[in-house]
Design a protein around this motif. Structure first.
Motif, mmCIF file in Angstrom:
data_model
loop_
_atom_site.group_PDB
_atom_site.id
_atom_site.type_symbol
_atom_site.label_atom_id
_atom_site.label_comp_id
_atom_site.label_asym_id
_atom_site.label_seq_id
_atom_site.Cartn_x
_atom_site.Cartn_y
_atom_site.Cartn_z
ATOM 1 N N ASN A 410 -12.202 -15.628 -5.457
ATOM 2 C CA ASN A 410 -13.216 -14.579 -5.575
ATOM 3 C C ASN A 410 -12.730 -13.310 -6.274
ATOM 4 O O ASN A 410 -13.506 -12.652 -6.964
ATOM 5 N N GLN A 411 -11.470 -12.931 -6.099
ATOM 6 C CA GLN A 411 -10.984 -11.641 -6.596
ATOM 7 C C GLN A 411 -10.241 -11.777 -7.930
ATOM 8 O O GLN A 411 -9.075 -11.399 -8.055
ATOM 9 N N ILE A 412 -10.892 -12.275 -8.934
ATOM 10 C CA ILE A 412 -10.227 -12.465 -10.224
ATOM 11 C C ILE A 412 -10.098 -11.153 -11.000
ATOM 12 O O ILE A 412 -9.429 -11.107 -12.037
ATOM 13 N N LEU A 413 -10.706 -10.066 -10.506
ATOM 14 C CA LEU A 413 -10.616 -8.770 -11.176
ATOM 15 C C LEU A 413 -9.441 -7.936 -10.683
ATOM 16 O O LEU A 413 -9.211 -6.844 -11.200
ATOM 17 N N LEU A 414 -8.700 -8.435 -9.720
ATOM 18 C CA LEU A 414 -7.604 -7.662 -9.138
ATOM 19 C C LEU A 414 -6.555 -7.299 -10.181
ATOM 20 O O LEU A 414 -6.136 -8.133 -10.980
ATOM 21 N N HIS A 415 -6.104 -6.032 -10.144
ATOM 22 C CA HIS A 415 -4.944 -5.638 -10.939
ATOM 23 C C HIS A 415 -3.760 -5.267 -10.048
ATOM 24 O O HIS A 415 -2.628 -5.143 -10.522
ATOM 25 N N THR A 416 -4.000 -5.117 -8.723
ATOM 26 C CA THR A 416 -2.924 -4.831 -7.778
ATOM 27 C C THR A 416 -3.105 -5.689 -6.534
ATOM 28 O O THR A 416 -4.167 -5.662 -5.908
ATOM 29 N N LEU A 417 -2.081 -6.465 -6.190
ATOM 30 C CA LEU A 417 -2.126 -7.311 -4.997
ATOM 31 C C LEU A 417 -0.803 -7.173 -4.248
ATOM 32 O O LEU A 417 0.265 -7.403 -4.808
ATOM 33 N N LEU A 505 2.282 -6.757 -8.435
ATOM 34 C CA LEU A 505 2.293 -7.829 -7.439
ATOM 35 C C LEU A 505 3.483 -7.647 -6.511
ATOM 36 O O LEU A 505 4.621 -7.494 -6.957
ATOM 37 N N ASP A 506 3.217 -7.659 -5.207
ATOM 38 C CA ASP A 506 4.265 -7.514 -4.196
ATOM 39 C C ASP A 506 4.186 -8.695 -3.237
ATOM 40 O O ASP A 506 3.245 -8.811 -2.453
ATOM 41 N N VAL A 507 5.172 -9.586 -3.323
ATOM 42 C CA VAL A 507 5.258 -10.723 -2.401
ATOM 43 C C VAL A 507 6.602 -10.679 -1.670
ATOM 44 O O VAL A 507 7.154 -11.711 -1.290
ATOM 45 N N SER A 508 7.128 -9.490 -1.455
ATOM 46 C CA SER A 508 8.418 -9.334 -0.791
ATOM 47 C C SER A 508 8.362 -9.883 0.625
ATOM 48 O O SER A 508 7.372 -9.714 1.342
ATOM 49 N N ASN A 531 7.593 -7.335 -7.196
ATOM 50 C CA ASN A 531 8.521 -7.224 -6.071
ATOM 51 C C ASN A 531 8.704 -8.600 -5.436
ATOM 52 O O ASN A 531 7.794 -9.130 -4.812
ATOM 53 N N LEU A 532 9.906 -9.160 -5.614
ATOM 54 C CA LEU A 532 10.258 -10.455 -5.015
ATOM 55 C C LEU A 532 11.385 -10.298 -3.994
ATOM 56 O O LEU A 532 12.074 -11.272 -3.693
ATOM 57 N N SER A 533 11.584 -9.106 -3.483
ATOM 58 C CA SER A 533 12.691 -8.878 -2.560
ATOM 59 C C SER A 533 12.550 -9.745 -1.302
ATOM 60 O O SER A 533 11.445 -9.989 -0.816
ATOM 61 N N ARG A 534 13.683 -10.237 -0.849
ATOM 62 C CA ARG A 534 13.785 -11.089 0.346
ATOM 63 C C ARG A 534 13.050 -12.424 0.198
ATOM 64 O O ARG A 534 12.729 -13.064 1.186
#
Length: 666
Positions: A410-417, A505-508, A531-534
């Motif tokens: 649904n959220q294909i307009l996202l620029h920050t996740l 994108l932050d998936v830390s 952000n891929l920390s940890r």
């Protein structure tokens, strides 16, 4: 054939900032077009920890001799001396926004630059304690030497200056007749009535005899009363403002605020919020985050009276419950909402409030650390189709492979996740290569190839943790096989790659993410911040695919990614030509061989963190500071070095004095 200047400017309007900067390096005509006035009004020149003087090698000479004129400047942690007078003489008239943050500057130089900056519209002086310490700044000058110089100043920020007094404040505001926005956040504002009686006895003309000892809310209040028709925005965050003070402020005649920020004001009560909502009904932005005394009652008043509100922040207002959140349905113009860390909010409140009907207005939603389940997140995703920014970090139970599939749909307009520390997310969810279970199951997708009936009859001999490791390994294998086949039979979900416009994108802390996701789900041409920390399962294999598919990354965080080796860093610096910040803290398999590729390929690197990289020697980390763009290197304190696995306790090498300003030892 060269394109006309006007056509180039028009085309550049469709480019992101980073692409426009790169395009400006192509040729002279493109450089001029990319720095047209349309772009320059939002472009800021930043001097951070630089040595500024009148020599030819000084960074200010670049701007003095530039083909384009910069209007906005930030000086951060630098010394501003009389050696820069020539810079103010030449550039001062064109400067519209000036920020001095933690700068070493004397009163004489400050007055000189103000005299030269005759077109200032915004002035920000933050945490410059030496400038205010004597109490004599601008004495006799606000109506003399500075007359007419600050007539255009609309925004004044004096935040974080503990030595600010009524007298100093008065000298600034008397020279700024057009002031619309005032920021006194983190200043030592005094609200006690006893101080008012002491310094301003009855009958005293406060503007003729302002106190040189304290900064009182009473004096600031009298100033706002005198300029009520002009003032539109006030910031009193991190002060002791309480309900009574806010009530006095709100009731000022002719005051029509559009924005108010009182973030982290522990003394603020419902009484003040009630008065605010009754009198300042034109408010469009309100920040009462971390105001611990705010309750549902305040939120009811806000939603009832502030119908024009577009931005609302109630972060960590822990007394707010579903009762208050249900009222949010009344704010039809709300575009940005922060309800993070409000522990008492549940799905019921969101369902009655924000999700009572489809909401196409909200674009920015922060529900960080809310106690929700995956059905609540699915509901949010389905009811808010126009989200541009979404923060669901630390929503442990809500963010699963099942729920993020709905977000990707649904959220294909996202620029920050942001989904930091959501450890239920795996490769299956990010790639969309799993069969989604029913909503009530928290385990998320199950791989179609993971149906080994014979395994049900085996007696497990390992621990529960070991069993989970085996399960993750099989899941990773199955997802990888599906991605390699890429047939319609196996592709049953939605991939993260659907969000083509993703920029941050932050998936830390999502430790189930492996190289499979980096290879098949990360394909973003405009991604700037990652952000891929940890994420401790990723290796150079996944990094190699990632950097090829995401070439625009400028800020890359790989803290505590233990499995990364020198090969990974080499791939990063070779492929990411725009890299400005690289964090490798705790990547303890990196060695000195990491630094050579950084030195050879990082032409724009400004920040490097190699703390905890025990195989990187301090002397080489020091030498990396010779890069011309690099201003900060974070590294561990010199100590025992490791040579062939054995600690060498010889004395630490002598640091290069010329590079010390770039290094921070921790």
């Amino acid at each position: 054939m060269d394109l006309p200047y006007e056509v180039l400017v028009y085309l550049f309007k469709f480019l992101p900032k980073s692409d426009r900067i790169s395009a400006s390096e192509t040729c002279r005509s493109w450089y001029l077009a990319a720095n047209d006035h349309f772009f320059m009004k939002n472009k800021v020149a930043v001097f951070y920890k630089s040595v500024l003087n009148d020599e030819d090698t000084s960074p200010v000479n670049v701007f003095e001799n530039s083909l384009v004129t910069h209007q906005n400047y930030i000086f951060n942690e630098v010394e501003i001396s009389s050696k820069l007078n020539a810079f103010w003489d030449k550039m001062g008239e064109s400067i519209k926004s000036l920020t001095l943050r933690n700068c070493d500057i004397c009163e004489k130089v400050f007055v000189y630059l103000l005299q030269k900056c005759t077109s200032l519209e915004e002035l920000n002086i933050q945490c410059c304690r030496e400038l205010f310490m004597s109490g004599r700044l601008l004495e006799g000058k606000s109506e003399g030497l500075l007359e007419d110089n600050l007539d255009n100043l609309r925004i004044l920020s004096l935040s974080g200056n503990q030595y600010l007094t009524d007298a100093l404040f008065n000298r600034f505001v008397m020279a700024t007749p057009a002031l619309e926005k005032l920021n006194l956040s983190a200043c030592s504002l005094q609200f006690h009535l006893g101080l008012v009686k002491k310094f301003y006895p009855p009958g005293t003309d406060i503007f003729k005899n302002p106190s040189e000892s304290v900064l009182t809310f009473y004096f600031v209040l009298q100033f706002i009363i005198s300029r009520a028709e002009n003032i539109k925005c006030l910031l009193f965050s991190n002060t002791l403002i309480d309900g009574a003070a806010l009530k006095l402020l709100s009731e000022i005649k002719n005051l029509k605020l559009e924005s108010l920020e009182v973030h982290s004001c522990d003394q603020l009560t419902n009484t003040g919020i009630l008065a605010l909502t009754n009198h300042q009904t034109s408010l469009k932005e309100l920040d009462i985050g971390l105001c611990t005394r705010v309750t549902d009652q305040s939120l009811v008043y806000i939603c009832k009276n502030l119908v024009s509100l577009e931005y609302l922040n109630i972060q960590r207002c822990r007394a707010v419950t579903d009762l208050g959140i249900a009222e949010l349905r009344k704010l039809k113009k709300l575009r940005s909402l922060n309800i993070s860390q409000c522990e008492l909010i549940t799905k019921d409140g969101l369902e009655k409030g924000l999700c009572a009907e489809e909401n196409k207005t909200i674009e920015d939603l922060n529900i960080h650390s809310l106690n929700l389940d995956q059905t609540a997140l699915i509901m949010i995703s389905e009811k808010m189709p126009n989200l541009r920014a979404l923060d669901i970090s630390y929503c442990f139970n809500a963010v699963t492979d099942t729920s993020i599939q709905v977000i990707f749909k649904n959220q294909i307009l996202l620029h920050t996740l942001k989904l930091s520390h959501c450890d239920k997310v795996s490769d299956a969810g990010l790639t969309g290569m799993g069969k989604v279970e029913a909503e009530g199951d928290d385990e998320g997708p199950i791989m179609s190839t993971y149906d080994d009936a014979s395994s049900n009859h085996k007696i497990p001999l390992g621990s529960r943790a070991e069993e989970e490791i085996v399960r993750d390994a099989k899941r990773k294998r199955d997802v990888k096989l599906m991605c390699e086949k890429l047939t319609m039979d196996t592709f049953t979900g939605y991939s993260l790659a659907r969000m083509k416009g993703l920029k941050k994108l932050d998936v830390s802390g999502c430790n189930r993410i492996t190289d499979v996701s980096l290879t098949y789900a990360f394909n973003f041409k405009e991604l700037v911040n990652l952000n891929l920390s940890r994420c401790q399962q990723i290796t150079h294999v996944g990094i190699e695919h990632l950097v090829k598919n995401c070439p625009s990354i400028e800020y890359f965080n790989l803290t505590d990614c233990y499995n990364l080796k020198d090969e990974a860093v080499k791939e990063i610096v070779k492929a990411l030509r725009r890299l400005k910040q690289l964090e490798l803290r705790g990547c303890n398999q990196l060695t000195d061989r990491t630094l050579e590729p950084i030195r050879s390929h990082c032409e724009k690197l400004k920040f490097l963190d190699v703390q905890g990289c025990r195989y990187i020697s301090p002397e080489l980390a020091c030498s990396i500071g010779s890069l011309p763009t690099l201003h900060t290197v974070l590294m561990s304190k010199p100590g025992p070095y490791i040579t062939d696995g054995v600690k060498n306790r010889s004395p630490a090498p002598t640091f290069l004095p010329a590079l010390m300003r770039k290094l921070r030892l921790h």
